[in-house]
Design an enzyme around this catalytic site. Structure first.
Site, PDB file in Angstrom:
ATOM      1  NE  ARG A  81      -3.626  -2.313  -0.107  1.00  0.00           N
ATOM      2  CZ  ARG A  81      -3.197  -3.454  -0.678  1.00  0.00           C
ATOM      3  NH1 ARG A  81      -2.058  -3.500  -1.347  1.00  0.00           N
ATOM      4  NH2 ARG A  81      -3.930  -4.534  -0.621  1.00  0.00           N
TER       5      ARG A  81
ATOM      6  CB  SER B 183      -9.225  -1.380   4.124  1.00  0.00           C
ATOM      7  OG  SER B 183      -9.928  -2.558   3.846  1.00  0.00           O
TER       8      SER B 183
ATOM      9  CD  GLU C 278      -5.371   0.417   2.463  1.00  0.00           C
ATOM     10  OE1 GLU C 278      -5.225  -0.540   3.247  1.00  0.00           O
ATOM     11  OE2 GLU C 278      -5.925   0.306   1.355  1.00  0.00           O
TER      12      GLU C 278
END
Ligand code: FAD
Length: 315
Positions: A188, A237, A307
């Protein structure tokens, strides 16, 4: 007297800056434009200037202006991984469109290649690549972002965007002409320079059976529909998975499903999603994220990492 917070809400653009932007971009620049409609959470205050940039030459011109006038800028993709502050974003928000939205699929007997502009939509790219039998593309199915945002985030599931990248062309304030770079890809995130705007990307996949790739892609989409709260605005998320763990499992284990701050709620369906039940503010989401993070740290001694990217002015 102006307080620090009031000062952070004042536009950084002079009348001259506005006139120059209007000269270059015509009706494709909007001033004091609310950003909520451009984010998946439907949250965020105004941008001093919101500019739709359609070509690499225009992006180079914009960098020239921003550099000369010392104006900060931010590039917004599809806004599917962003929490924009209620105070908005000072300076120029760049939205790539026009020529940046192209997707071209090619290749040979063994390889499928995809050349895509940074504003191209990932769902469209996935659909086209799948219909040519691009092996592994199903791992990117259901990611709602743009190509540029997905490269920046190294978006993915069990397969990640970076695995398929062959070339990345960027533009930066110091080097506004399009040029290739070779970032490294991690979970990520990437080593792409902070001040680089991705202009276009080339991807390559092994060529497989079209029907099988389409079927795999479809079943990923069905699985997402059944497990993700897609009826309320959200940003996917919120926290990265800690090594060997699932953030969603930890959040569920502390009993946070259904926790609320204002209209922001930890999803009952997927604990790592926060949904906007109507009129949630960035402040609501930020304090809910902080509360979840604290509770997970207290119970499991694990510091969850965000995130989603926070950007702009938070009260
Ligand atoms: C329902 C839902 C499901 C999701 N599922 C997944 C998933 O399975 N896996 C996953 O990884 N993510 C997932 N996400 C998160 C998100 O879709 C990805 O992170 C996506 O890649 C972000 O792309 P974006 O264009 O929306 O970027 P934005 O949210 O607009 O921006 C994200 C970051 O990228 C930067 N950026 C955007 N465009 C460029 C550019 N051209 N050049 C340089 N930097 C740029 C922005 O400045 C910002 O820092 C999901 C989100 C939602 C809402």
């Amino acid at each position: 007297m102006t307080t620090l917070h009031e000062a952070s809400l004042q536009s950084l653009l002079s009348d001259d800056d506005r006139a120059r932007l209007r000269e270059i971009f015509g009706q494709r620049v909007a001033f004091d434009e609310a950003l909520a409609p451009y984010t998946w959470w439907r949250i965020g205050g105004p941008a001093d200037a919101f500019v739709r940039v359609e070509t690499e030459a225009e992006l180079a011109a914009l960098f020239g202006l921003a550099f000369k006038r010392k104006l900060p800028w931010f590039v917004l993709g599809s806004g599917s991984n962003l929490l924009v502050g209620d105070g908005g974003i000072r300076g120029i928000v760049v939205r790539l469109s026009g020529a940046f939205s192209s997707v071209a699929v090619g290749g040979d007997a063994s390889t499928v290649t995809v050349d895509a502009g940074a504003a191209a939509s990932m769902p469209l790219l996935v659909m086209q690549a799948a219909s040519h039998g691009a092996l592994g593309i199903d791992g990117l199915a259901g990611i709602p972002g743009s190509v540029g945002g997905s490269l920046r985030m190294n978006a993915g599931t069990d397969r990640e965007f970076g695995e398929f990248v062959r070339d990345v062309v960027v533009q930066t304030p110091a080097k506004p002409e399009p040029h290739s770079v070779s970032p490294q890809y991690f979970y990520r995130h990437t080593t792409l320079a902070q001040d680089a705007i991705v202009a276009r990307v080339s991807l390559a996949f092994a060529r497989g059976d079209v029907a099988a790739v389409r079927e795999a892609t479809k079943s990923r989409l069905v699985r997402r529909k059944n497990t993700q709260p897609l009826t309320f605005p959200n940003a996917g998320s919120c926290f990265r998975n800690p090594p060997g763990e699932k953030a969603g499992r930890l959040i569920e284990a502390i009993g946070a499903k259904g926790w609320r701050e204002g209209d922001a709620e930890v999803s009952e369906q997927h604990a790592n999603f926060i949904v906007n039940r109507g009129a949630a503010t960035a402040a609501d989401v930020a304090s809910l994220l902080a509360r979840v993070r604290r509770a997970v740290a207290e119970q499991f001694a694990i510091e969850l990492e965000l995130e989603v990217h926070f950007v702009g002015v938070f009260a």
